[in-house]
Design a protein around this motif. Structure first.
Motif, PDB file in Angstrom:
ATOM      1  N   LEU A 297      -1.025 -38.195  45.242  1.00 26.48           N
ATOM      2  CA  LEU A 297       0.064 -38.858  44.524  1.00 26.48           C
ATOM      3  C   LEU A 297       1.346 -38.706  45.316  1.00 26.48           C
ATOM      4  CD1 LEU A 297       0.758 -38.889  40.736  1.00 26.48           C
ATOM      5  CD2 LEU A 297       2.614 -38.299  42.281  1.00 26.48           C
ATOM      6  N   TRP A 298       2.048 -39.834  45.537  1.00 26.28           N
ATOM      7  CA  TRP A 298       3.300 -39.862  46.279  1.00 26.28           C
ATOM      8  C   TRP A 298       4.434 -40.343  45.379  1.00 26.28           C
ATOM      9  CZ3 TRP A 298      -1.415 -40.892  48.125  1.00 26.28           C
ATOM     10  CH2 TRP A 298      -1.801 -40.342  49.356  1.00 26.28           C
ATOM     11  N   GLN A 299       5.636 -39.866  45.660  1.00 27.03           N
ATOM     12  CA  GLN A 299       6.830 -40.245  44.896  1.00 27.03           C
ATOM     13  C   GLN A 299       7.876 -40.839  45.831  1.00 27.03           C
ATOM     14  OE1 GLN A 299       9.441 -37.031  43.688  1.00 27.03           O
ATOM     15  NE2 GLN A 299       9.852 -38.008  41.720  1.00 27.03           N
ATOM     16  N   MET A 300       8.461 -41.966  45.422  1.00 25.38           N
ATOM     17  CA  MET A 300       9.578 -42.551  46.154  1.00 25.38           C
ATOM     18  C   MET A 300      10.865 -41.931  45.596  1.00 25.38           C
ATOM     19  SD  MET A 300      10.724 -46.567  46.568  1.00 25.38           S
ATOM     20  CE  MET A 300       9.436 -47.045  47.712  1.00 25.38           C
ATOM     21  N   ARG A 301      11.437 -40.996  46.334  1.00 25.43           N
ATOM     22  CA  ARG A 301      12.564 -40.213  45.818  1.00 25.43           C
ATOM     23  C   ARG A 301      13.804 -41.070  45.600  1.00 25.43           C
ATOM     24  NH1 ARG A 301      13.058 -34.427  48.614  1.00 25.43           N
ATOM     25  NH2 ARG A 301      14.166 -34.123  46.658  1.00 25.43           N
ATOM     26  N   LYS A 302      14.003 -42.082  46.444  1.00 27.63           N
ATOM     27  CA  LYS A 302      15.127 -43.009  46.289  1.00 27.63           C
ATOM     28  C   LYS A 302      14.549 -44.404  46.148  1.00 27.63           C
ATOM     29  CE  LYS A 302      19.401 -44.607  48.481  1.00 27.63           C
ATOM     30  NZ  LYS A 302      20.256 -44.521  49.696  1.00 27.63           N
ATOM     31  N   PHE A 303      14.705 -44.988  44.971  1.00 26.46           N
ATOM     32  CA  PHE A 303      14.068 -46.277  44.716  1.00 26.46           C
ATOM     33  C   PHE A 303      14.590 -47.342  45.682  1.00 26.46           C
ATOM     34  CE2 PHE A 303      13.887 -50.426  42.550  1.00 26.46           C
ATOM     35  CZ  PHE A 303      12.504 -50.513  42.431  1.00 26.46           C
ATOM     36  N   GLY A 304      13.671 -48.086  46.253  1.00 26.86           N
ATOM     37  CA  GLY A 304      14.017 -49.134  47.202  1.00 26.86           C
ATOM     38  C   GLY A 304      13.995 -48.679  48.640  1.00 26.86           C
ATOM     39  N   ASP A 305      13.969 -47.370  48.876  1.00 26.52           N
ATOM     40  CA  ASP A 305      13.939 -46.825  50.235  1.00 26.52           C
ATOM     41  C   ASP A 305      12.517 -46.381  50.535  1.00 26.52           C
ATOM     42  OD1 ASP A 305      14.265 -45.612  52.645  1.00 26.52           O
ATOM     43  OD2 ASP A 305      15.668 -44.067  51.960  1.00 26.52           O
ATOM     44  N   ASP A 306      11.766 -47.202  51.270  1.00 27.42           N
ATOM     45  CA  ASP A 306      10.371 -46.867  51.541  1.00 27.42           C
ATOM     46  C   ASP A 306      10.225 -45.821  52.646  1.00 27.42           C
ATOM     47  OD1 ASP A 306      11.090 -48.511  53.633  1.00 27.42           O
ATOM     48  OD2 ASP A 306       9.946 -50.222  52.910  1.00 27.42           O
ATOM     49  N   LYS A 307      11.346 -45.235  53.074  1.00 26.55           N
ATOM     50  CA  LYS A 307      11.298 -44.092  53.973  1.00 26.55           C
ATOM     51  C   LYS A 307      11.417 -42.772  53.213  1.00 26.55           C
ATOM     52  CE  LYS A 307      11.267 -46.772  57.641  1.00 26.55           C
ATOM     53  NZ  LYS A 307      10.056 -46.905  58.475  1.00 26.55           N
ATOM     54  N   SER A 308      11.568 -42.854  51.890  1.00 21.41           N
ATOM     55  CA  SER A 308      11.814 -41.642  51.106  1.00 21.41           C
ATOM     56  C   SER A 308      10.571 -41.148  50.378  1.00 21.41           C
ATOM     57  CB  SER A 308      12.935 -41.903  50.087  1.00 21.41           C
ATOM     58  OG  SER A 308      12.546 -42.870  49.113  1.00 21.41           O
ATOM     59  N   TRP A 309       9.366 -41.601  50.793  1.00 22.13           N
ATOM     60  CA  TRP A 309       8.138 -41.146  50.144  1.00 22.13           C
ATOM     61  C   TRP A 309       7.885 -39.673  50.442  1.00 22.13           C
ATOM     62  CZ3 TRP A 309       5.901 -43.958  46.562  1.00 22.13           C
ATOM     63  CH2 TRP A 309       5.943 -45.355  46.615  1.00 22.13           C
ATOM     64  N   ILE A 310       7.492 -38.925  49.408  1.00 21.62           N
ATOM     65  CA  ILE A 310       7.013 -37.558  49.580  1.00 21.62           C
ATOM     66  C   ILE A 310       5.709 -37.421  48.810  1.00 21.62           C
ATOM     67  CG2 ILE A 310       9.295 -36.543  49.929  1.00 21.62           C
ATOM     68  CD1 ILE A 310       9.127 -35.552  47.004  1.00 21.62           C
ATOM     69  N   GLN A 311       4.816 -36.577  49.293  1.00 27.07           N
ATOM     70  CA  GLN A 311       3.553 -36.361  48.591  1.00 27.07           C
ATOM     71  C   GLN A 311       3.722 -35.217  47.593  1.00 27.07           C
ATOM     72  OE1 GLN A 311      -0.086 -35.141  50.789  1.00 27.07           O
ATOM     73  NE2 GLN A 311      -0.992 -36.958  49.846  1.00 27.07           N
ATOM     74  N   LEU A 312       3.403 -35.505  46.329  1.00 27.55           N
ATOM     75  CA  LEU A 312       3.549 -34.509  45.274  1.00 27.55           C
ATOM     76  C   LEU A 312       2.293 -33.668  45.113  1.00 27.55           C
ATOM     77  CD1 LEU A 312       5.420 -36.505  42.470  1.00 27.55           C
ATOM     78  CD2 LEU A 312       6.374 -34.985  44.197  1.00 27.55           C
ATOM     79  N   ILE A 313       1.128 -34.317  45.097  1.00 30.55           N
ATOM     80  CA  ILE A 313      -0.114 -33.575  44.951  1.00 30.55           C
ATOM     81  C   ILE A 313      -1.175 -34.186  45.865  1.00 30.55           C
ATOM     82  CG2 ILE A 313       0.226 -32.691  42.616  1.00 30.55           C
ATOM     83  CD1 ILE A 313      -1.285 -35.025  41.520  1.00 30.55           C
ATOM     84  N   ASN A 314      -2.087 -33.334  46.298  1.00 31.77           N
ATOM     85  CA  ASN A 314      -3.231 -33.785  47.092  1.00 31.77           C
ATOM     86  C   ASN A 314      -4.307 -32.708  46.978  1.00 31.77           C
ATOM     87  OD1 ASN A 314      -4.916 -35.169  48.846  1.00 31.77           O
ATOM     88  ND2 ASN A 314      -3.988 -34.221  50.658  1.00 31.77           N
ATOM     89  N   PHE A 315      -5.361 -32.974  46.214  1.00 34.77           N
ATOM     90  CA  PHE A 315      -6.417 -31.989  46.046  1.00 34.77           C
ATOM     91  C   PHE A 315      -7.757 -32.699  45.910  1.00 34.77           C
ATOM     92  CE2 PHE A 315      -4.293 -32.458  41.868  1.00 34.77           C
ATOM     93  CZ  PHE A 315      -5.290 -33.138  41.189  1.00 34.77           C
ATOM     94  N   SER A 316      -8.803 -31.953  46.101  1.00 33.16           N
ATOM     95  CA  SER A 316     -10.152 -32.500  46.017  1.00 33.16           C
ATOM     96  C   SER A 316     -10.712 -32.303  44.622  1.00 33.16           C
ATOM     97  CB  SER A 316     -11.064 -31.828  47.041  1.00 33.16           C
ATOM     98  OG  SER A 316     -11.331 -30.489  46.658  1.00 33.16           O
ATOM     99  N   TYR A 317     -11.717 -33.098  44.294  1.00 31.06           N
ATOM    100  CA  TYR A 317     -12.421 -32.925  43.028  1.00 31.06           C
ATOM    101  C   TYR A 317     -13.007 -31.521  42.920  1.00 31.06           C
ATOM    102  CZ  TYR A 317     -12.416 -37.787  41.355  1.00 31.06           C
ATOM    103  OH  TYR A 317     -12.062 -38.998  40.840  1.00 31.06           O
ATOM    104  N   LEU A 318     -13.501 -31.000  44.039  1.00 32.34           N
ATOM    105  CA  LEU A 318     -14.113 -29.678  44.012  1.00 32.34           C
ATOM    106  C   LEU A 318     -13.106 -28.613  43.608  1.00 32.34           C
ATOM    107  CD1 LEU A 318     -16.338 -29.837  47.232  1.00 32.34           C
ATOM    108  CD2 LEU A 318     -17.071 -29.996  44.838  1.00 32.34           C
ATOM    109  N   HIS A 319     -11.850 -28.806  43.996  1.00 29.80           N
ATOM    110  CA  HIS A 319     -10.810 -27.861  43.620  1.00 29.80           C
ATOM    111  C   HIS A 319     -10.607 -27.838  42.108  1.00 29.80           C
ATOM    112  CE1 HIS A 319      -7.355 -25.321  44.172  1.00 29.80           C
ATOM    113  NE2 HIS A 319      -6.589 -26.175  43.535  1.00 29.80           N
TER     114      HIS A 319
END
Length: 314
Positions: free
Chosen positions: A182-204
């Motif tokens: 899951l990624w979040q656009m911290r500043k709306f309209g700025d597609d350079k401001s994406w940060i990843q909030l979560i990244n996990f596997s099903y096994l986790h």
């Protein structure tokens, strides 16, 4: 709203669409006041084989008007899109207006437009052919009635891509049936401001990958971004469980989640109550503790509670 299906909700106002022989009609419904607007003029598009239509509903603060946007994709063959049409209608308008400058689309998304700050947003595959297509967010400005393209995070693919709003920010996520990102656009309209909030596997999450039609859906997140409430759908019968994921200390509660209610907050609220009200609140909180403990003791793999101490805030 007989004959209608809901396509969006904004500020408590719902938008319903009815498909008729000539095309579509739209109406607006205020559930709180039980008032339903008059039907809109008929919405129709250019004829075409395999036409698909998608709707989005939002609010234009500049004109204090609620608007519904309809996007139609007309397919003349299985691999080439001839035309993409887009029209908008506002509450109280007497007609539908064409929106110009909309890009040619390869396919329409599965869900309607996501509303945020006077805009409607979709994830699209843009282009006439797959070899020349690209995955973008199409954002429609409801005030100017124009659209623009926003790029997705780097190395983002179109596999089961979804779009939503968390904490007043535009977010996109992918469920590959093995991992969730899951990624979040911290500043709306700025597609350079994406940060990843979560990244996990099903096994986790103690979930077996590749289970048929399984899906993880983010429902909400805490203010500090540490806690996520997820919905895991197991099969086609929509049997699901909720998962509370704390990425701060790598803790997972599934399916029973510990309470996040602050005891200090309860004490501060209780201090403002009268004697009889305090007793009622105390009994209410005690019942939560008893039921929660009983449920935890019944679940396999959960630590059993040997003793339970209840503070009656009276």
């Amino acid at each position: 709203m007989p004959g209608y299906h809901l396509v969006g909700s904004c500020n408590g106002l719902h938008c319903g669409v009815s498909e008729i022989l000539e095309g579509y009609r739209v109406c607006f419904w205020n559930k709180a006041t039980r008032v339903i607007s008059r039907e809109s003029p008929t919405l129709s598009f250019s004829p075409g084989i395999g036409r698909r239509t998608m709707f989005g509903f939002g609010y234009d603060p500049s004109s204090d008007k609620y608007k519904v946007v309809a996007i139609a994709l007309t397919m003349l063959s299985l691999d080439v899109s001839e035309k993409t049409e887009m029209k908008v209608h506002g509450a109280g308008d007497t007609s539908w207006r064409n929106l110009k400058g909309f890009p040619v689309l390869w396919t329409l998304p599965k869900v309607g437009g996501v509303y945020l700050s006077g805009t409607l947003n979709w994830v699209f595959i843009k282009g006439k052919e797959t070899i020349h297509s690209e995955i973008v967010i199409i954002s429609i400005d409801l005030e100017k009635e124009t659209c623009r393209s926003l790029f997705l995070p780097d190395d983002f693919c179109f596999v089961d891509t979804n779009i939503g709003v968390f904490r007043d920010s535009l977010c996109v996520w992918q469920d590959s049936n093995t991992h969730l990102g899951l990624w979040q656009m911290r500043k709306f309209g700025d597609d350079k401001s994406w940060i990843q909030l979560i990244n996990f596997s099903y096994l986790h999450l103690n979930i077996r990958p590749y289970e048929e039609k399984s899906m993880i859906l983010p429902l909400c997140m805490s203010n500090n971004g540490d806690f996520f409430m997820l919905k895991f759908t197991r099969n086609a019968d929509d049997e699901y469980q909720t998962i509370l994921y704390n990425q701060g200390d790598d803790d997972i509660d599934c399916p029973y989640a510990r309470s996040l209610i602050s005891l200090q907050g309860i004490e501060e609220k209780t201090a403002k109550l009268k004697g009889s009200e305090k007793a009622l609140v105390a009994r209410h909180e005690a019942s939560h503790a008893v039921v929660g403990t009983a449920v935890a003791n019944l679940l396999a793999g959960q630590p059993h509670v040997e003793a339970l101490v209840i503070r009656l805030l009276v």
